[in-house]
Scaffold this motif. Structure first.
Motif, PDB file in Angstrom:
ATOM      1  N   LEU A 220       0.806  -1.215   0.000  1.00 17.19           N
ATOM      2  CA  LEU A 220       0.000   0.000   0.000  1.00 17.19           C
ATOM      3  C   LEU A 220       0.840   1.267   0.000  1.00 17.19           C
ATOM      4  N   MET A 221       2.102   1.133  -0.326  1.00 18.64           N
ATOM      5  CA  MET A 221       2.987   2.297  -0.361  1.00 18.64           C
ATOM      6  C   MET A 221       2.753   3.108  -1.635  1.00 18.64           C
ATOM      7  N   GLN A 222       3.022   4.393  -1.569  1.00 12.02           N
ATOM      8  CA  GLN A 222       2.899   5.247  -2.737  1.00 12.02           C
ATOM      9  C   GLN A 222       3.958   4.861  -3.764  1.00 12.02           C
ATOM     10  N   ALA A 223       3.611   4.988  -5.021  1.00  7.42           N
ATOM     11  CA  ALA A 223       4.526   4.593  -6.087  1.00  7.42           C
ATOM     12  C   ALA A 223       5.779   5.469  -6.127  1.00  7.42           C
ATOM     13  N   ASN A 224       5.622   6.764  -5.845  1.00  3.51           N
ATOM     14  CA  ASN A 224       6.773   7.666  -5.923  1.00  3.51           C
ATOM     15  C   ASN A 224       7.586   7.721  -4.632  1.00  3.51           C
ATOM     16  N   SER A 225       7.054   7.224  -3.531  1.00  2.00           N
ATOM     17  CA  SER A 225       7.770   7.221  -2.259  1.00  2.00           C
ATOM     18  C   SER A 225       7.463   5.911  -1.537  1.00  2.00           C
ATOM     19  N   ARG A 226       8.395   5.024  -1.496  1.00  3.14           N
ATOM     20  CA  ARG A 226       8.171   3.699  -0.912  1.00  3.14           C
ATOM     21  C   ARG A 226       8.120   3.737   0.612  1.00  3.14           C
ATOM     22  N   GLN A 227       8.252   4.913   1.221  1.00  4.01           N
ATOM     23  CA  GLN A 227       8.172   5.043   2.673  1.00  4.01           C
ATOM     24  C   GLN A 227       6.855   5.673   3.134  1.00  4.01           C
ATOM     25  N   GLN A 228       6.037   6.139   2.184  1.00 11.47           N
ATOM     26  CA  GLN A 228       4.777   6.797   2.507  1.00 11.47           C
ATOM     27  C   GLN A 228       3.598   5.903   2.157  1.00 11.47           C
ATOM     28  N   LEU A 229       2.648   5.819   3.058  1.00 11.13           N
ATOM     29  CA  LEU A 229       1.440   5.015   2.860  1.00 11.13           C
ATOM     30  C   LEU A 229       0.477   5.748   1.932  1.00 11.13           C
ATOM     31  N   ASP A 230      -0.077   5.039   0.965  1.00 14.22           N
ATOM     32  CA  ASP A 230      -1.091   5.598   0.059  1.00 14.22           C
ATOM     33  C   ASP A 230      -2.435   5.510   0.785  1.00 14.22           C
TER      34      ASP A 230
END
Length: 169
Positions: free
Chosen positions: A125-135
């Motif tokens: 469920l991570m954002q595509a542009n930031s693998r540390q931020q939850l979408d």
């Protein structure tokens, strides 16, 4: 000169009456236009459409059931492997309409909490542009789907991820 002033008073009074009449007619025209604008939908709408509009207006307001401080392990997938990112502490609002649905969600809180943790930790469920931020939007859609699966109906109108705080490993 006295005759000229009387003529002016009569003419001024006549034009003032004319403006008053024009103002009243303009006000009636504007009022009629506004009334037509608001009433045309009710007069021209077929019964089915009008009934649908009334059903939307008569719906009960959304009520929230808060799931606070869910501790969820988050993994990110890359190919066939997954990597542990850390824990997220999440606050989630489950939005329902009606007392029956509210009671059903409150009765099923332990099952819903387990389903939420399981679904989040097994999905990327991570954002595509930031693998540390939850979408947040993707997470909310997944949780709504899981909540309705647990409850066996469309009792949940929406799910909102209010807060997600990442605690790195």
């Amino acid at each position: 000169m006295s005759q000229n002033s009387n003529d002016l008073e009569v003419e001024a009074g006549g034009s003032a009456r004319g403006l008053l009449v024009l103002g009243l007619l303009g006000g009636l025209a504007i009022g009629g236009g506004v009334a037509y604008y608001f009433l045309k939908d009710q007069v021209s709408a077929p019964d089915g459409e009008q009934g649908a509009e009334e059903a939307v207006e008569n719906q009960e307001p959304l009520q929230a059931v808060r799931f606070e401080r869910l501790t969820v392990p988050i993994y990110t997938g890359s190919g066939s492997s997954s990597r542990y990112i850390g824990n997220f502490f999440m606050n989630i609002d489950v939005l329902v309409r009606g007392e029956d649905n509210l009671i059903a969600v409150r009765r099923s809180e332990p099952q819903l909490q387990h389903a939420f943790i399981s679904a989040i930790s097994s999905s990327d469920l991570m954002q595509a542009n930031s693998r540390q931020q939850l979408d947040m939007e993707k997470t909310a859609r997944l949780l709504k789907k899981k909540a309705n699966e647990v409850l066996g109906s469309d009792a949940v109108a929406d799910v909102s991820v209010v807060e997600a705080l990442r605690i790195p490993n």
